[in-house]
Design an enzyme around this catalytic site. Sequence first.
Site, mmCIF file in Angstrom:
data_model
loop_
_atom_site.group_PDB
_atom_site.id
_atom_site.type_symbol
_atom_site.label_atom_id
_atom_site.label_comp_id
_atom_site.label_asym_id
_atom_site.label_seq_id
_atom_site.Cartn_x
_atom_site.Cartn_y
_atom_site.Cartn_z
ATOM 1 N N ASP A 1 0.890 -1.166 0.000
ATOM 2 C CA ASP A 1 0.000 0.000 0.000
ATOM 3 C C ASP A 1 0.926 1.214 0.000
ATOM 4 O O ASP A 1 1.513 1.555 1.033
ATOM 5 C CB ASP A 1 -0.902 0.000 1.235
ATOM 6 C CG ASP A 1 -1.815 1.213 1.279
ATOM 7 O OD1 ASP A 1 -2.254 1.670 0.207
ATOM 8 O OD2 ASP A 1 -2.089 1.711 2.386
ATOM 9 N N GLU B 1 -1.255 -1.530 -4.641
ATOM 10 C CA GLU B 1 -2.542 -0.854 -4.779
ATOM 11 C C GLU B 1 -2.357 0.407 -5.616
ATOM 12 O O GLU B 1 -1.435 1.183 -5.374
ATOM 13 C CB GLU B 1 -3.114 -0.494 -3.408
ATOM 14 C CG GLU B 1 -4.526 0.045 -3.495
ATOM 15 C CD GLU B 1 -5.158 0.219 -2.130
ATOM 16 O OE1 GLU B 1 -6.125 -0.494 -1.850
ATOM 17 O OE2 GLU B 1 -4.671 1.070 -1.359
ATOM 18 N N ASP C 1 -2.635 1.079 6.731
ATOM 19 C CA ASP C 1 -1.789 0.830 5.562
ATOM 20 C C ASP C 1 -1.314 -0.620 5.519
ATOM 21 O O ASP C 1 -1.176 -1.208 4.449
ATOM 22 C CB ASP C 1 -0.572 1.769 5.581
ATOM 23 C CG ASP C 1 -0.954 3.197 5.897
ATOM 24 O OD1 ASP C 1 -1.076 3.993 4.956
ATOM 25 O OD2 ASP C 1 -1.149 3.509 7.090
#
EC number: 3.1.21.10
Length: 164
Positions: free
Chosen positions: A7, A67, A140
Site C-alpha cells: 500500500d 494498490e 496501511d
Amino acid sequence: MIILGIDPGIAILGYGIVKYEGNKFKVIDYGAIKTSSKMATPQRLKEIYLRLDELISEYQPDAVAIEELFFNTNTTTAMVVSHARGVAVLAAAIHEKEIYEYTPLQVKQAVVGYGRAEKKQVQQMIKILLNLEQAPKPDDVADALAVAVCHAHSGHFQSLFKVK
C-alpha cells in the site's frame, strides 16, 4: 506462491508478505515503512527503496502486488505518493519480480465482497482470512495484506493486472 502486497505512501508504506498455497494463506511478515516529514523527499524515497530491497531479497516473493493510487483533491500529495509508488515498482523491477496493480475497489471486492467497504471492514476480514489475533495496524498494513489477498484471489486473471 509468495506475494508481497504494498500500500504505497510516503509517510507510511504498508507491506504484507503472504504465502498462498492450496487455497490457504500463511502470513510470513507484515509491517510499515515509516519516514519522517522532517526528512527531505529524496531521503524518504531512499529509505523506502532500501527497506523494500531488503524485504524482497529476504523473502523472494513470486509476485509484487501494489494498490493503485486514487486521489481526487490534493495533487501535491498525489505526486509525492506517486514517487513512493515508483520506488516500490523500481525495487521489484530491479529484482525482476512480476508486478501487478489493483484498484482500491478491486481489493475491497476481493477481501470483503463489497467494493465500497469501510477500512474497519477490510481490517476485520484480513484478521479473519489470515487467522491473525488482531487486526493489523496502521490501516496501511491491513491494506497491503488485502492487496496480497486480492492478488491471490485473482487466479487465472492475474495477467490482466500485470504492469506492462
